[in-house]
Design a protein around this motif. Structure first.
Motif, PDB file in Angstrom:
ATOM      1  N   ARG A  70       3.601  -9.427   5.391  1.00  0.00           N
ATOM      2  CA  ARG A  70       3.762  -7.993   5.129  1.00  0.00           C
ATOM      3  C   ARG A  70       4.337  -7.274   6.342  1.00  0.00           C
ATOM      4  NH1 ARG A  70      -0.404  -4.104   2.056  1.00  0.00           N
ATOM      5  NH2 ARG A  70       0.552  -2.118   2.551  1.00  0.00           N
ATOM      6  N   SER A 202       6.357  -0.052  -1.599  1.00  0.00           N
ATOM      7  CA  SER A 202       5.179  -0.753  -1.101  1.00  0.00           C
ATOM      8  C   SER A 202       5.594  -2.085  -0.487  1.00  0.00           C
ATOM      9  CB  SER A 202       4.174  -1.000  -2.234  1.00  0.00           C
ATOM     10  OG  SER A 202       3.082  -1.774  -1.771  1.00  0.00           O
ATOM     11  N   GLY A 204       3.001  -4.229  -0.143  1.00  0.00           N
ATOM     12  CA  GLY A 204       1.747  -4.918  -0.455  1.00  0.00           C
ATOM     13  C   GLY A 204       1.914  -6.271  -1.098  1.00  0.00           C
ATOM     14  N   ASP A 312       3.445   1.728   7.380  1.00  0.00           N
ATOM     15  CA  ASP A 312       2.636   0.813   6.564  1.00  0.00           C
ATOM     16  C   ASP A 312       1.191   0.807   7.023  1.00  0.00           C
ATOM     17  OD1 ASP A 312       2.306  -1.248   4.559  1.00  0.00           O
ATOM     18  OD2 ASP A 312       2.118  -2.646   6.233  1.00  0.00           O
ATOM     19  N   ARG A 316      -2.164   1.992   4.755  1.00  0.00           N
ATOM     20  CA  ARG A 316      -3.332   1.141   4.518  1.00  0.00           C
ATOM     21  C   ARG A 316      -4.633   1.770   4.987  1.00  0.00           C
ATOM     22  NH1 ARG A 316      -2.286  -4.301   7.357  1.00  0.00           N
ATOM     23  NH2 ARG A 316      -0.502  -3.357   8.367  1.00  0.00           N
ATOM     24  N   GLU A 323      -4.941   2.264  -1.126  1.00  0.00           N
ATOM     25  CA  GLU A 323      -3.706   2.201  -0.338  1.00  0.00           C
ATOM     26  C   GLU A 323      -2.710   3.248  -0.827  1.00  0.00           C
ATOM     27  OE1 GLU A 323      -0.233  -1.090   0.264  1.00  0.00           O
ATOM     28  OE2 GLU A 323      -2.298  -1.751   0.574  1.00  0.00           O
TER      29      GLU A 323
END
Length: 351
Positions: A70, A202, A204, A312, A316, A323
């Motif tokens: 990520r 995203s 994720g 990011d 989070r 999120e």
């Protein structure tokens, strides 16, 4: 004076490299199972060099499988979007140009949404042919198509009209938005949920497979665009002056547009709609280091990756354990920045 500016640029690029290394360690440690920066680097070294450490196995698995891909994907996507924005701004000699504003991102998004919604029907032969590369290839073709349309509309025998380009970009964005709306209407419940979060951006769902495919396409974009720094510097003087200096303006335009479409298409396919990185980051670098593309492009790549990794981490942690989509974070930062930029240029009569 010139040497001082070049020295400052080199020190800034070195500082950004150190900041990226530090933030990578911090990003890998952020989450429901926090790790110190030392533990983060131990887990990273274990992933690549079988480094011996005393970390529990589950912590290493979390870092290897979730957090590290990520974070690396954020670096790659941020760098690509920022360099694409800097290249587009240099190419059209306008700081308001951005892959999102001139329709590149929207075209890529429309093609990506089409590949998600129509994967089991009319686009099934395409998926059978390209497999896991289908989404990236479709996004690239979508971004390339819209970029060519905008460039064709904005370019005449008198040169490139920035106003026409921005208006064409707005029209392309509206048309692509309508297309995405129609495809969303046709989507089933499962697709609808996927599309909703994908459109807000995203990182994720990052996997090593996503990272390898995206990195391949983005690295081509980054490396090739960096080679055009001297031509972009010449274009700052104007297209006629660049031609007198020996620059093949049409060829440079075509290649940079192709590279931007490739990079933005790959980034949008894997991360969704993440706006304003290509607008905000090059401006910050340009205000700090000047307009020389030999330093503007690499510094934008580094700061773009750093910016997206920081965004990011905010996504989070702000409403943990839930999120926040990263596209909302960049929009919250980039929206006011864009408004301030328009107001500033309007006051100077440069809009």
């Amino acid at each position: 004076m010139k040497n001082k500016r070049e020295s400052a640029a080199r020190y800034s690029i070195g500082g950004l490299c150190l900041a990226i290394i530090f933030c990578t360690g911090v990003s890998v440690g952020v989450g429901p199972m926090p790790l110190s920066i030392v533990e983060s680097f131990q887990a990273i070294l274990t992933r690549f060099f079988s480094f011996n450490n005393e970390l529990p196995q589950y912590a290493i698995v979390v870092v290897e499988s979730i957090r590290l891909p990520r974070t690396l994907l954020g670096l790659v996507v941020g760098a690509t979007l920022a360099v694409s924005g800097a290249a587009i701004q240099g190419l059209f000699r306008n700081p308001l140009a951005d892959p999102g504003l001139i329709g590149v991102s929207s075209g890529a998004a429309l093609a990506a949404v089409a590949s998600i919604v129509l994967a089991g029907s009319i686009l099934k032969p395409v998926f059978d042919l390209f497999g896991s590369y289908t989404l990236s290839i479709m996004a690239f073709l979508g971004g390339l198509g819209t970029t060519c349309v905008v460039a064709w509309i904005a370019t005449s025998r008198f040169g490139t009209s920035i106003t026409t380009m921005l208006l064409a970009g707005i029209a392309i964005n509206i048309a692509c938005g309508s297309g995405i709306g129609i495809l969303t209407y046709l989507a089933d419940d499962t697709m609808l949920r996927t599309l909703t979060f994908w459109q807000m951006g995203s990182l994720g769902g990052a996997t090593w497979t996503d990272l390898s495919i995206t990195s391949l396409m983005c690295m081509v974009t980054l490396i090739c665009i960096l080679r055009y720094s001297k031509q972009l510097n010449a274009l700052l003087l104007g297209e006629s002056e660049a031609r007198h200096l020996g620059v093949n303006v049409d060829a440079v335009k075509f290649r940079i547009i192709l590279l931007v479409a490739l990079g933005v298409g790959a980034a949008v396919a894997v991360s969704g709609m993440i706006g304003f990185v290509g607008l905000v980051v090059p401006h910050i670098v340009r205000m700090s280091l000047g307009p020389d593309h030999r330093y503007l492009l690499p510094a934008s790549a580094l700061l773009g990756g750093l910016f997206l990794v920081l965004a990011d981490m905010l996504s989070r942690t702000l409403i943990a354990p839930a999120e926040l989509p990263i596209g909302l974070i960049t929009a919250i930062i980039g929206g006011p920045f864009f408004i301030a930029l328009i107001a500033l240029r309007s006051n100077r009569g440069a809009l």
